[in-house]
Scaffold this motif. Structure first.
Motif, PDB file in Angstrom:
ATOM      1  N   GLY A   1      -2.011   9.596 -10.534  1.00  0.00           N
ATOM      2  CA  GLY A   1      -1.428   8.909 -11.666  1.00  0.00           C
ATOM      3  C   GLY A   1      -0.653   7.668 -11.263  1.00  0.00           C
ATOM      4  O   GLY A   1      -0.059   7.599 -10.186  1.00  0.00           O
ATOM      5  N   SER A   2      -0.677   6.661 -12.125  1.00  0.00           N
ATOM      6  CA  SER A   2       0.203   5.485 -12.007  1.00  0.00           C
ATOM      7  C   SER A   2       0.161   4.872 -10.613  1.00  0.00           C
ATOM      8  O   SER A   2       1.176   4.802  -9.905  1.00  0.00           O
ATOM      9  CB  SER A   2       1.640   5.854 -12.371  1.00  0.00           C
ATOM     10  OG  SER A   2       1.703   6.400 -13.662  1.00  0.00           O
ATOM     11  N   LEU A   3      -0.990   4.389 -10.223  1.00  0.00           N
ATOM     12  CA  LEU A   3      -1.187   3.748  -8.924  1.00  0.00           C
ATOM     13  C   LEU A   3      -1.186   2.235  -9.115  1.00  0.00           C
ATOM     14  O   LEU A   3      -1.931   1.709  -9.943  1.00  0.00           O
ATOM     15  CB  LEU A   3      -2.508   4.212  -8.312  1.00  0.00           C
ATOM     16  CG  LEU A   3      -2.936   3.585  -6.984  1.00  0.00           C
ATOM     17  CD1 LEU A   3      -1.933   3.903  -5.887  1.00  0.00           C
ATOM     18  CD2 LEU A   3      -4.336   4.075  -6.600  1.00  0.00           C
ATOM     19  N   THR A   4      -0.344   1.539  -8.352  1.00  0.00           N
ATOM     20  CA  THR A   4      -0.234   0.084  -8.452  1.00  0.00           C
ATOM     21  C   THR A   4      -0.606  -0.546  -7.120  1.00  0.00           C
ATOM     22  O   THR A   4      -0.100  -0.128  -6.072  1.00  0.00           O
ATOM     23  CB  THR A   4       1.195  -0.325  -8.841  1.00  0.00           C
ATOM     24  OG1 THR A   4       1.534   0.263 -10.101  1.00  0.00           O
ATOM     25  CG2 THR A   4       1.325  -1.835  -8.948  1.00  0.00           C
ATOM     26  N   ILE A   5      -1.486  -1.563  -7.175  1.00  0.00           N
ATOM     27  CA  ILE A   5      -1.940  -2.245  -5.954  1.00  0.00           C
ATOM     28  C   ILE A   5      -1.962  -3.743  -6.243  1.00  0.00           C
ATOM     29  O   ILE A   5      -2.501  -4.168  -7.269  1.00  0.00           O
ATOM     30  CB  ILE A   5      -3.342  -1.776  -5.536  1.00  0.00           C
ATOM     31  CG1 ILE A   5      -3.376  -0.254  -5.361  1.00  0.00           C
ATOM     32  CG2 ILE A   5      -3.791  -2.463  -4.247  1.00  0.00           C
ATOM     33  CD1 ILE A   5      -4.772   0.312  -5.225  1.00  0.00           C
ATOM     34  N   TRP A   6      -1.402  -4.547  -5.342  1.00  0.00           N
ATOM     35  CA  TRP A   6      -1.465  -5.990  -5.580  1.00  0.00           C
ATOM     36  C   TRP A   6      -1.454  -6.787  -4.273  1.00  0.00           C
ATOM     37  O   TRP A   6      -0.927  -6.368  -3.272  1.00  0.00           O
ATOM     38  CB  TRP A   6      -0.363  -6.468  -6.524  1.00  0.00           C
ATOM     39  CG  TRP A   6       1.065  -6.089  -6.243  1.00  0.00           C
ATOM     40  CD1 TRP A   6       1.689  -4.939  -6.608  1.00  0.00           C
ATOM     41  CD2 TRP A   6       2.053  -6.891  -5.584  1.00  0.00           C
ATOM     42  NE1 TRP A   6       3.010  -4.978  -6.220  1.00  0.00           N
ATOM     43  CE2 TRP A   6       3.268  -6.157  -5.610  1.00  0.00           C
ATOM     44  CE3 TRP A   6       2.044  -8.157  -4.997  1.00  0.00           C
ATOM     45  CZ2 TRP A   6       4.452  -6.651  -5.047  1.00  0.00           C
ATOM     46  CZ3 TRP A   6       3.223  -8.651  -4.444  1.00  0.00           C
ATOM     47  CH2 TRP A   6       4.407  -7.905  -4.467  1.00  0.00           C
ATOM     48  N   ARG A   7      -2.130  -7.921  -4.365  1.00  0.00           N
ATOM     49  CA  ARG A   7      -2.172  -8.929  -3.305  1.00  0.00           C
ATOM     50  C   ARG A   7      -2.498  -8.355  -1.932  1.00  0.00           C
ATOM     51  O   ARG A   7      -1.825  -8.636  -0.931  1.00  0.00           O
ATOM     52  CB  ARG A   7      -0.867  -9.722  -3.270  1.00  0.00           C
ATOM     53  CG  ARG A   7      -0.724 -10.659  -4.469  1.00  0.00           C
ATOM     54  CD  ARG A   7       0.491 -11.546  -4.385  1.00  0.00           C
ATOM     55  NE  ARG A   7       0.512 -12.491  -5.514  1.00  0.00           N
ATOM     56  CZ  ARG A   7       1.518 -13.309  -5.794  1.00  0.00           C
ATOM     57  NH1 ARG A   7       2.595 -13.316  -5.018  1.00  0.00           N
ATOM     58  NH2 ARG A   7       1.451 -14.128  -6.824  1.00  0.00           N
TER      59      ARG A   7
ATOM     60  N   SER B   1       1.439  10.493  -7.657  1.00  0.00           N
ATOM     61  CA  SER B   1       1.666   9.563  -8.760  1.00  0.00           C
ATOM     62  C   SER B   1       2.765   8.579  -8.406  1.00  0.00           C
ATOM     63  O   SER B   1       3.603   8.832  -7.529  1.00  0.00           O
ATOM     64  CB  SER B   1       2.065  10.325 -10.034  1.00  0.00           C
ATOM     65  OG  SER B   1       3.330  10.934  -9.882  1.00  0.00           O
ATOM     66  N   GLY B   2       2.722   7.435  -9.090  1.00  0.00           N
ATOM     67  CA  GLY B   2       3.792   6.459  -8.978  1.00  0.00           C
ATOM     68  C   GLY B   2       3.834   5.682  -7.687  1.00  0.00           C
ATOM     69  O   GLY B   2       4.840   5.034  -7.378  1.00  0.00           O
ATOM     70  N   ASN B   3       2.765   5.684  -6.899  1.00  0.00           N
ATOM     71  CA  ASN B   3       2.761   4.982  -5.615  1.00  0.00           C
ATOM     72  C   ASN B   3       2.326   3.528  -5.791  1.00  0.00           C
ATOM     73  O   ASN B   3       1.493   3.214  -6.640  1.00  0.00           O
ATOM     74  CB  ASN B   3       1.843   5.705  -4.636  1.00  0.00           C
ATOM     75  CG  ASN B   3       2.330   7.121  -4.342  1.00  0.00           C
ATOM     76  OD1 ASN B   3       3.423   7.308  -3.845  1.00  0.00           O
ATOM     77  ND2 ASN B   3       1.524   8.115  -4.688  1.00  0.00           N
ATOM     78  N   THR B   4       2.900   2.657  -4.960  1.00  0.00           N
ATOM     79  CA  THR B   4       2.606   1.228  -4.987  1.00  0.00           C
ATOM     80  C   THR B   4       2.206   0.769  -3.596  1.00  0.00           C
ATOM     81  O   THR B   4       2.851   1.133  -2.606  1.00  0.00           O
ATOM     82  CB  THR B   4       3.836   0.434  -5.459  1.00  0.00           C
ATOM     83  OG1 THR B   4       4.153   0.798  -6.799  1.00  0.00           O
ATOM     84  CG2 THR B   4       3.587  -1.061  -5.398  1.00  0.00           C
ATOM     85  N   VAL B   5       1.141  -0.039  -3.538  1.00  0.00           N
ATOM     86  CA  VAL B   5       0.676  -0.602  -2.275  1.00  0.00           C
ATOM     87  C   VAL B   5       0.497  -2.106  -2.478  1.00  0.00           C
ATOM     88  O   VAL B   5      -0.133  -2.529  -3.448  1.00  0.00           O
ATOM     89  CB  VAL B   5      -0.669   0.017  -1.839  1.00  0.00           C
ATOM     90  CG1 VAL B   5      -1.142  -0.600  -0.525  1.00  0.00           C
ATOM     91  CG2 VAL B   5      -0.558   1.530  -1.719  1.00  0.00           C
ATOM     92  N   HIS B   6       1.030  -2.914  -1.567  1.00  0.00           N
ATOM     93  CA  HIS B   6       0.792  -4.356  -1.697  1.00  0.00           C
ATOM     94  C   HIS B   6       0.900  -5.083  -0.362  1.00  0.00           C
ATOM     95  O   HIS B   6       1.415  -4.547   0.620  1.00  0.00           O
ATOM     96  CB  HIS B   6       1.720  -4.987  -2.742  1.00  0.00           C
ATOM     97  CG  HIS B   6       3.176  -5.098  -2.365  1.00  0.00           C
ATOM     98  ND1 HIS B   6       3.679  -6.168  -1.684  1.00  0.00           N
ATOM     99  CD2 HIS B   6       4.223  -4.282  -2.626  1.00  0.00           C
ATOM    100  CE1 HIS B   6       4.987  -6.024  -1.533  1.00  0.00           C
ATOM    101  NE2 HIS B   6       5.340  -4.878  -2.097  1.00  0.00           N
ATOM    102  N   SER B   7       0.357  -6.272  -0.355  1.00  0.00           N
ATOM    103  CA  SER B   7       0.470  -7.217   0.763  1.00  0.00           C
ATOM    104  C   SER B   7      -0.075  -6.656   2.067  1.00  0.00           C
ATOM    105  O   SER B   7       0.510  -6.851   3.134  1.00  0.00           O
ATOM    106  CB  SER B   7       1.933  -7.656   0.927  1.00  0.00           C
ATOM    107  OG  SER B   7       2.409  -8.240  -0.262  1.00  0.00           O
ATOM    108  N   CYS B   8      -1.214  -5.964   1.987  1.00  0.00           N
ATOM    109  CA  CYS B   8      -1.865  -5.464   3.193  1.00  0.00           C
ATOM    110  C   CYS B   8      -2.803  -6.524   3.751  1.00  0.00           C
ATOM    111  O   CYS B   8      -3.345  -7.348   3.022  1.00  0.00           O
ATOM    112  CB  CYS B   8      -2.608  -4.170   2.903  1.00  0.00           C
ATOM    113  SG  CYS B   8      -1.503  -2.812   2.470  1.00  0.00           S
TER     114      CYS B   8
END
Length: 439
Positions: free
Chosen positions: A353-359, A328-335
């Motif tokens: 839970g609470s997975l954030t992915i952007w750009r 939970s609570g992991n963020t992935v971005h700018s790959c």
């Protein structure tokens, strides 16, 4: 060595069966043209928990390799190594104001206490993974202000795309004398290792037990916190949990920066007490389609509150159809454009839970295989925006029992994604209680 420095050069292997302790009142440096082995009963201390190496004092262990990974550090069965550097006010922060290319001043969300000369890594906030960069501070931090060597790229400091910052400087350092001739750390089955505020640099290879920090505790334990692993070479791994029965590994509040092939890799294991949490894992330059900055061939551990940014390929890579631990609570971005933010090459069961992915430059979440277990996979609380091709993607697979709920799926601002959910010939995917395209 220089005045006030304890310096020792050793040619040949150093075999430690007693106790070797670095000074905690003067600068100390040990350089070896050979291996350093802490054997059964041996204790190697670079500072202790009670008396760490204090701020203003450096403790260095380095290996003068003739060819890549011919020398390195091994903590053998029943050996002990403790390395404790000076504590820091903060090891990571966020940008709190946009920074233009060539800027020499940054604003952070907290007072960092960072020092003149500290090396700082700065996350990409676009879809270009190579816009992650590192620069040196040119003055001590003043409150939330940093003065820095001119940055190369612009970075966002505006929510929800605030760029992460990490301090790569520690006063306890382990590594290779020559960056192009890397060293290694090997931690064996019943070794005990406890590191806080340690920097490890210029490590890694494709050779077994010399891939970076090879971590193989079964009856031993490894606890690494507030530390840095950086500049990991071709085919190497920053941290490799390699044992089929790995136990008792804690990896928290660390920074991994600039790896070629893998970041943190968990092999298939039946072990317990594996915690990978609160880490900043940044910049993978040539990972390949079957790799990730956080690469999970075993999903049973605690994987929480990690930020994975700037992979050339996959950010997080799941490759086991088994029961999840706490994720939970992991963020992935700018790959980068080669692969995906989160890639399911195996579909586990349980709740993420609470997975954030952007750009990410292609796809945010990609399901590429049929689900093989009857129990559901639930992604509860997905926030995703700004991925070029699609935010959720699946083609020609049976995902029966897979549920995405409480998701917020947006195109994004400035860097806008083309599709929220893109599926062809897919069975059994449920999306519930979610919103699409508000921004």
């Amino acid at each position: 060595g220089a005045a006030g420095t304890n310096a020792l050069d050793i040619t040949g292997a150093a075999l430690l069966t007693g106790k070797l302790t670095y000074s905690t009142v003067a600068n100390t440096q040990l350089r070896l043209s050979g291996d350093l082995n802490a054997w059964s009963g041996g204790t190697f201390n670079i500072g202790t928990v009670v008396t760490p190496v204090p701020s203003g004092t450096t403790a260095i262990l380095e290996f003068d390799c003739g060819v890549a990974v011919d020398y390195g550090l091994t903590v053998q069965n029943e050996g002990t190594m403790v390395a404790q550097g000076a504590s820091m006010t903060a090891v990571t922060a966020l940008l709190a104001a946009d920074a233009a290319a060539a800027a020499t001043a940054l604003t952070t969300n907290i007072a960092t206490g960072w020092k003149n000369g500290d090396d700082i890594c700065i996350a990409s906030t676009t879809r270009i993974h190579t816009q992650c960069e590192n620069k040196a501070l040119t003055a001590d931090a003043v409150g939330t202000g940093l003065t820095i060597t001119a940055i190369t790229n612009a970075h966002s400091g505006t929510s929800p795309t605030q760029g992460e910052l990490g301090n790569l400087t520690r006063n306890v350092r382990i590594g290779a004398v020559t960056a192009s001739l890397p060293t290694f750390v090997n931690i064996t089955n019943s070794a005990t290792v406890d590191w806080d505020y340690v920097a490890v640099a210029n490590i890694g290879s494709a050779t077994a037990t010399k891939r970076g920090i090879d971590c193989n505790p079964t009856t031993g334990s490894v606890d690494i916190r507030y530390s840095v692993i950086r500049d990991v070479k071709t085919s190497g791994l920053a941290l490799y949990l390699s044992a089929a029965t790995a136990n008792n590994v804690t990896f928290r509040f660390n920074i991994v920066y600039n790896v070629v092939t893998y970041g943190v890799h968990v092999a298939v294991t039946s072990g317990t007490n594996i915690v990978i949490s609160d880490n900043l894992i940044m910049l993978g330059t040539a990972l390949g389609g079957a790799a990730g900055l956080l690469h999970l061939l075993d999903v049973g551990g605690t994987i929480q509150n990690n930020t994975i940014v700037g992979s050339s390929d996959n950010g997080m890579y799941y490759n086991e159809a088994a029961t999840l631990g706490t994720h939970s609570g992991n963020t992935v971005h700018s790959c980068g454009a080669a692969d995906y933010g989160v890639y399911f090459a195996g579909i586990p069961v349980g709740t993420i839970g609470s997975l954030t992915i952007w750009r990410c430059a292609t796809i945010g979440v990609n399901f590429s295989v049929n689900k093989t277990l009857d129990a559901p996979l639930v992604i509860d609380g997905l926030t995703i925006f700004g991925c070029t091709v699609a935010h959720i993607y699946a083609a020609g697979v049976d995902l029966t029992g897979t549920i995405i709920k409480n998701a917020t799926i947006n195109g994004g601002v400035t860097l806008v994604g083309a599709a929220g959910v893109y599926v062809t010939a897919v069975q059994g995917l449920t999306i519930a209680d979610s919103s699409f395209g508000a921004t």
